[in-house]
Design an enzyme around this catalytic site. Sequence first.
Site, short mmCIF file in Angstrom:
data_model
loop_
_atom_site.label_atom_id
_atom_site.label_comp_id
_atom_site.label_asym_id
_atom_site.label_seq_id
_atom_site.Cartn_x
_atom_site.Cartn_y
_atom_site.Cartn_z
CE1 TYR A 156 -3.62 2.62 0.64
CE2 TYR A 156 -2.32 3.30 2.55
CZ TYR A 156 -3.36 3.52 1.67
OH TYR A 156 -4.15 4.64 1.81
CG ASP A 250 5.89 3.91 0.48
OD1 ASP A 250 6.24 4.65 1.43
OD2 ASP A 250 4.70 3.68 0.21
CE LYS A 278 2.31 4.65 8.05
NZ LYS A 278 0.93 4.52 8.43
C1 LIG Z 1 4.03 2.28 3.10
C2 LIG Z 1 3.01 3.38 3.10
N1 LIG Z 1 3.05 4.30 2.13
C3 LIG Z 1 2.17 5.32 2.09
C4 LIG Z 1 1.19 5.43 3.03
C5 LIG Z 1 0.21 6.57 2.97
O1 LIG Z 1 0.49 7.46 4.00
P1 LIG Z 1 -0.66 8.45 4.54
O2 LIG Z 1 -1.68 7.60 5.22
O3 LIG Z 1 0.09 9.39 5.44
O4 LIG Z 1 -1.21 9.15 3.35
C6 LIG Z 1 1.10 4.48 4.05
C7 LIG Z 1 0.04 4.57 5.08
O5 LIG Z 1 -0.18 3.70 5.87
C8 LIG Z 1 2.04 3.44 4.09
O6 LIG Z 1 2.01 2.50 5.04
#
Ligand SMILES: Cc1ncc(COP(=O)(O)O)c(C=O)c1O
Length: 437
Positions: A156, A250, A278
Amino acid sequence: MPANPMPEFTSRTPVSDKLFTRAKTMIPGGVNSPVRAFNGVGGNPIFFAGAEGAVVQDMDGHQYVDYVGSWGPMLLGHANPKVTSAIKDAVDLGTSFGAPTDRETYLADLLISKHKEFGIEKIRLVNSGTEATMSAIRLARGYTGRTRIIKFDGCYHGHGDSLLVAAGSGAATASIPGSAGVPEELAALTTVVPYNDANALAAAFNAYDDIACVIIEPIAGNMGCVTPQEGFLQAVRKLCTDNSSLLIFDEVMTGFRVNKNSAMGLYGITPDLATFGKILGGGLPLAAYGGKAEIMDKLAPLGDVYQAGTLSGNPLATAAGCAMLEQLDDAVYTKLENTAEYLEKELLSLAKKHNHSMQINRVGGMFGIFFADTTPQNFTEVKATDTDKFSRFFHEMLEEGVYLPPSAFETWFISTAHDSEHLEHTLKAADKALGRV
Ligand SMILES: Cc1ncc(COP(=O)(O)O)c(C=O)c1O
């Protein structure tokens, strides 16, 4: 009257239930992010009143040892005193200027100094992980002049259109949108391959010559926790290099979580671009993407790839982020490792005691438990685990005062605030819960 009347069901969280009913009249599903709705485990979500350290408190007055940690940011526990006092100090000076501040550069320095060795030379601050990954993909497309992206099944990367794509079977399958509202034409530009399958990635590279980038969670944390098999990330790196495509790590979840130099440091791999979020914002809305200066300088105002934000680099968020990163020394990661290792060992031993097949995937202070005979390596295998048993386990743990992620497809997060008392409480709860599920 029957001899044994069914006991009347009484909710132990009537205040939360009432608040949820009211919220649903004004907020779709009663929540501002879907996983909070408990759809993955059933039942009503619990409304929180506050949190401190490793403990959260609900609106009915119950306390829980927390393993969600706001889905990752709370590496040092809730309401960390240095983070909250940095926010308090910043707030009196104004909450947003729409002009540069010194603290943005200081935060950039804190991030870059820990990742420069792995190619992070410049960064841009944004407001969410979604914005970071969306922007990184636009930049990769702008830099390479190509359109197609590759992602891995079960990873994700936020809710950007190009990333909300379900996997077909096997590599290079025509993709279908994973959400209504994503145009098929756009989804068709995203190819999905199975995690931990370098051959499938190679096949996708053979099938297409317009691949701008490959985006990957270096440790997958959104299908439970699935770790990269030995050599997998190296193979991904090599395929990207050989095909002149950019590799985007990511690290929104893994950044500052698994190592002070994030997953790229842990595995010694240099991506072309990386995203962070985060922990970086210390619990406030802040994220970043960064990479080699040559690529990052394609961004406006220097280059022709446009990306902007009214609140980007917000003074409160950067104050929280700086206070967070300043505290991340080696002792933090040693403590997380020791705590998580102990919990892993003891949970496995309790599972054995109660005759459950349990697998745990763990890297530092992030881990996932699976009720399964073998350790899942990809999303197909994760979906084959006993998720119903997880749901029962979740509710039993909640009853015993332990708040787990409300889905079998999410990672548990440990903080440095989890001490021996919290761990013993958790293990006592798990002993009872595993005996009942
Ligand atoms: C690996 C990863 N990338 C991107 C995101 C998206 O981040 P946000 O919820 O701050 O938009 C998340 C959210 O859980 C994530 O776990």
